[in-house]
Design a protein around this motif. Structure first.
Motif, short mmCIF file in Angstrom:
data_model
loop_
_atom_site.label_atom_id
_atom_site.label_comp_id
_atom_site.label_asym_id
_atom_site.label_seq_id
_atom_site.Cartn_x
_atom_site.Cartn_y
_atom_site.Cartn_z
N GLU A 124 36.14 41.97 26.74
CA GLU A 124 36.35 43.11 27.63
C GLU A 124 37.81 43.54 27.59
OE1 GLU A 124 34.99 42.01 31.48
OE2 GLU A 124 32.96 41.66 30.83
N SER A 125 38.06 44.74 28.08
CA SER A 125 39.42 45.26 28.10
C SER A 125 40.30 44.44 29.02
CB SER A 125 39.43 46.71 28.59
OG SER A 125 38.71 47.53 27.70
N PRO A 126 41.59 44.32 28.70
CA PRO A 126 42.50 43.56 29.55
C PRO A 126 42.70 44.26 30.90
CG PRO A 126 43.70 44.54 27.72
CD PRO A 126 42.26 44.84 27.51
N THR A 127 43.00 43.47 31.90
CA THR A 127 43.26 44.01 33.24
C THR A 127 44.58 43.46 33.77
OG1 THR A 127 42.10 42.21 34.37
CG2 THR A 127 40.80 44.16 33.82
N LEU A 128 45.11 44.16 34.76
CA LEU A 128 46.23 43.64 35.52
C LEU A 128 45.90 43.85 36.98
CD1 LEU A 128 48.44 46.02 36.68
CD2 LEU A 128 48.53 46.38 34.25
N THR A 129 46.53 43.08 37.85
CA THR A 129 46.28 43.18 39.28
C THR A 129 47.57 43.50 40.00
OG1 THR A 129 44.48 41.57 39.15
CG2 THR A 129 45.42 41.96 41.32
N VAL A 130 47.51 44.52 40.87
CA VAL A 130 48.63 44.87 41.72
C VAL A 130 48.27 44.40 43.13
CG1 VAL A 130 50.02 46.75 42.67
CG2 VAL A 130 49.19 46.88 40.31
N THR A 131 49.17 43.64 43.75
CA THR A 131 48.94 43.13 45.10
C THR A 131 49.87 43.85 46.07
OG1 THR A 131 48.38 40.98 44.15
CG2 THR A 131 48.83 41.05 46.51
N GLN A 178 44.33 54.33 53.44
CA GLN A 178 44.45 54.91 52.11
C GLN A 178 43.43 54.34 51.13
OE1 GLN A 178 48.38 54.77 50.48
NE2 GLN A 178 49.31 55.72 52.25
N PHE A 179 42.97 53.11 51.40
CA PHE A 179 42.05 52.46 50.47
C PHE A 179 40.66 52.25 51.06
CE2 PHE A 179 46.23 51.47 48.85
CZ PHE A 179 46.07 51.75 47.51
N VAL A 236 41.50 52.30 37.71
CA VAL A 236 41.21 51.40 38.83
C VAL A 236 39.76 50.93 38.74
CG1 VAL A 236 41.06 51.18 41.34
CG2 VAL A 236 42.93 52.52 40.31
N GLN A 237 39.56 49.61 38.68
CA GLN A 237 38.22 49.04 38.55
C GLN A 237 37.70 48.45 39.85
OE1 GLN A 237 36.14 49.29 35.90
NE2 GLN A 237 37.73 50.67 35.19
N SER A 238 38.61 47.87 40.68
CA SER A 238 38.16 47.31 41.95
C SER A 238 39.32 47.26 42.92
CB SER A 238 37.56 45.91 41.76
OG SER A 238 38.57 44.99 41.41
N VAL A 239 38.96 47.29 44.21
CA VAL A 239 39.93 47.20 45.30
C VAL A 239 39.38 46.22 46.32
CG1 VAL A 239 41.10 48.46 47.15
CG2 VAL A 239 40.69 49.59 44.96
N ARG A 240 40.18 45.20 46.68
CA ARG A 240 39.78 44.23 47.70
C ARG A 240 40.75 44.33 48.88
NH1 ARG A 240 39.56 42.11 42.90
NH2 ARG A 240 41.46 40.88 43.02
N GLY A 262 42.21 43.33 52.73
CA GLY A 262 42.47 42.18 53.61
C GLY A 262 43.92 42.25 54.05
N ALA A 263 44.50 41.09 54.37
CA ALA A 263 45.92 41.05 54.71
C ALA A 263 46.77 41.48 53.52
CB ALA A 263 46.32 39.66 55.16
N THR A 264 46.21 41.28 52.32
CA THR A 264 46.78 41.87 51.12
C THR A 264 45.69 42.73 50.49
OG1 THR A 264 46.14 40.02 49.69
CG2 THR A 264 48.35 39.94 50.66
N ILE A 265 46.09 43.72 49.73
CA ILE A 265 45.15 44.55 49.00
C ILE A 265 45.35 44.25 47.52
CG2 ILE A 265 44.50 46.91 48.36
CD1 ILE A 265 45.42 47.78 51.15
N SER A 266 44.28 43.88 46.84
CA SER A 266 44.34 43.62 45.40
C SER A 266 43.64 44.74 44.66
CB SER A 266 43.65 42.28 45.08
OG SER A 266 44.35 41.23 45.68
N ILE A 267 44.35 45.33 43.71
CA ILE A 267 43.82 46.43 42.92
C ILE A 267 43.76 45.98 41.47
CG2 ILE A 267 44.13 48.82 42.22
CD1 ILE A 267 45.85 49.12 44.81
N ASP A 268 42.57 45.91 40.91
CA ASP A 268 42.41 45.54 39.50
C ASP A 268 42.39 46.82 38.67
OD1 ASP A 268 42.26 42.79 39.94
OD2 ASP A 268 40.11 42.87 40.30
N ILE A 269 43.23 46.85 37.64
CA ILE A 269 43.37 48.02 36.79
C ILE A 269 43.04 47.61 35.36
CG2 ILE A 269 44.98 49.76 35.91
CD1 ILE A 269 46.54 49.34 38.58
#
Length: 88
Positions: free
Chosen positions: A32-39, A50-51, A73-77, A79-86
């Motif tokens: 699969e294509s590589p991803t990175l996560t922004v927290t 916003q999310f 953007v593939q997913s957004v989680r 919580g106390a932190t927001i994780s965005i998988d790109i």
């Protein structure tokens, strides 16, 4: 300086201190294509609105100390932190 720009209406543009981390590229098994996560820091809940309607499939541009990475953007989680998988 770290910056996250998400192409939507209105656009989402965030910088430090909201951005608390950008992971390196990860490639899942199976080619699969590589991803990175922004927290993002959401301890006070200021970014939840916003999310609440996640910007899935929107184009994202991440700048981390001069290096620019683009993807979708593939997913957004939330919580106390927001994780965005790109997916890049």
């Amino acid at each position: 300086m770290k910056t996250l720009s998400i192409n939507r209406v209105p656009p989402i543009i965030l910088t430090e201190p909201e951005i608390i981390g950008v992971s390196g590229y990860r490639r899942a098994l199976g080619g699969e294509s590589p991803t990175l996560t922004v927290t993002l820091d959401n301890a006070r809940g200021l970014l939840t609105g916003q999310f609440a309607n996640p910007p899935l499939r929107a184009r994202a541009i991440v700048t981390d100390h001069g290096q620019t990475m683009t993807g979708i953007v593939q997913s957004v989680r939330l919580g106390a932190t927001i994780s965005i998988d790109i997916e890049t």
